[in-house]
Design a protein around this motif. Structure first.
Motif, PDB file in Angstrom:
ATOM      1  N   CYS A   3       0.778  -0.995  -0.082  1.00 22.53           N
ATOM      2  CA  CYS A   3       0.063   0.006  -0.156  1.00 22.53           C
ATOM      3  C   CYS A   3       0.815   1.270   0.039  1.00 22.53           C
ATOM      4  O   CYS A   3       1.941   1.214   0.589  1.00 22.53           O
ATOM      5  CB  CYS A   3      -0.745  -0.071   1.307  1.00 22.53           C
ATOM      6  N   LEU A   4       0.277   2.198  -0.547  1.00 23.86           N
ATOM      7  CA  LEU A   4       0.961   3.546  -0.692  1.00 23.86           C
ATOM      8  C   LEU A   4      -0.108   4.558  -0.101  1.00 23.86           C
ATOM      9  O   LEU A   4      -1.088   4.613  -0.869  1.00 23.86           O
ATOM     10  CB  LEU A   4       1.682   3.842  -1.892  1.00 23.86           C
ATOM     11  N   SER A   5      -0.208   5.275   0.961  1.00 25.02           N
ATOM     12  CA  SER A   5      -1.030   6.237   1.329  1.00 25.02           C
ATOM     13  C   SER A   5      -0.572   7.488   1.474  1.00 25.02           C
ATOM     14  O   SER A   5       0.513   7.638   2.312  1.00 25.02           O
ATOM     15  CB  SER A   5      -1.556   5.718   2.767  1.00 25.02           C
ATOM     16  N   GLY A   6      -1.378   8.512   0.989  1.00 28.73           N
ATOM     17  CA  GLY A   6      -0.972   9.937   1.460  1.00 28.73           C
ATOM     18  C   GLY A   6      -1.502  10.388   2.588  1.00 28.73           C
ATOM     19  O   GLY A   6      -2.607   9.891   2.947  1.00 28.73           O
ATOM     20  N   TYR A   7      -0.958  11.536   3.326  1.00 27.53           N
ATOM     21  CA  TYR A   7      -1.733  12.268   4.311  1.00 27.53           C
ATOM     22  C   TYR A   7      -1.308  13.354   4.509  1.00 27.53           C
ATOM     23  O   TYR A   7      -0.566  13.955   4.004  1.00 27.53           O
ATOM     24  CB  TYR A   7      -1.389  11.360   5.755  1.00 27.53           C
ATOM     25  N   ASP A   8      -2.029  14.259   5.023  1.00 27.32           N
ATOM     26  CA  ASP A   8      -1.909  15.828   5.140  1.00 27.32           C
ATOM     27  C   ASP A   8      -1.366  15.880   6.781  1.00 27.32           C
ATOM     28  O   ASP A   8      -2.008  15.473   7.588  1.00 27.32           O
ATOM     29  CB  ASP A   8      -3.267  16.721   4.819  1.00 27.32           C
ATOM     30  N   LEU A   9      -0.458  16.577   6.773  1.00 28.90           N
ATOM     31  CA  LEU A   9       0.322  16.769   8.199  1.00 28.90           C
ATOM     32  C   LEU A   9      -0.573  17.793   8.927  1.00 28.90           C
ATOM     33  O   LEU A   9      -0.243  18.250  10.140  1.00 28.90           O
ATOM     34  CB  LEU A   9       1.728  17.151   8.200  1.00 28.90           C
ATOM     35  N   GLY A  10      -1.474  18.366   8.406  1.00 28.98           N
ATOM     36  CA  GLY A  10      -2.456  19.314   9.271  1.00 28.98           C
ATOM     37  C   GLY A  10      -2.648  20.625   8.602  1.00 28.98           C
ATOM     38  O   GLY A  10      -3.578  21.191   9.117  1.00 28.98           O
TER      39      GLY A  10
END
Length: 162
Positions: free
Chosen positions: A55-62
């Protein structure tokens, strides 16, 4: 829990470019420009052999100016697992690993589509879930859903979908 021997292999070769997380559950890549070289090592090193990108998942640090990508790898021959995280600002591109693990092609496109994370040297970086003319990236924390798309109202109450 992360197998410390995996981190030892990486830190021996890439010393200041990798960092063990405080909770020891993942490894951070501190220099995104080294990511492709590190990824090639993860795949090709005889003691690591991470041949499966799960899996490869993006995320927003806030604040929607810094983002991360979490990569989950497994070795089908060595039977070990690792999570690698690369965090960058909005202007920095993360080197694509689609040439190493073909499944990264679509996963990277999804992170681009929903977060706006850019991957350098990607074979076809374009939207995959939303239309090309969609404005913005819906999984960013600051994203506001538009009222209309091409004259059609966008429903705000999504409880009936659940």
């Amino acid at each position: 829990m992360l197998d410390i021997k995996i981190y030892d292999h990486l830190s021996k070769k890439f010393n200041e470019s990798v960092e063990l997380s405080e909770d020891k559950k993942c490894i951070f890549i501190k220099n995104a420009q080294k990511w492709n070289e590190i990824a090639s090592f993860l795949y090709g090193n005889k003691d690591l052999k991470f041949d499966y990108l799960m899996c490869l998942s993006g995320y927003d640090l806030g604040d929607s100016t810094e983002f991360g990508v979490a990569y989950n790898f497994y070795s089908t021959t060595r039977k070990h697992y690792i999570e690698i995280k690369v965090e960058v600002d909005l202007e920095t591109e993360i080197p694509s690993v689609a040439e190493i693990w073909r499944t990264a092609d679509w996963h990277e496109r999804e992170a681009y589509d929903l977060f706006g994370i850019k991957f350098s040297n990607h074979p076809d970086l374009k939207r995959i879930l939303l239309p090309e003319d969609w404005d913005g990236h819906p999984l960013r924390k600051e994203y506001k859903t538009p009222e209309y798309y091409n004259g059609m109202p966008i429903p705000k109450d999504k409880s009936y979908w659940e």
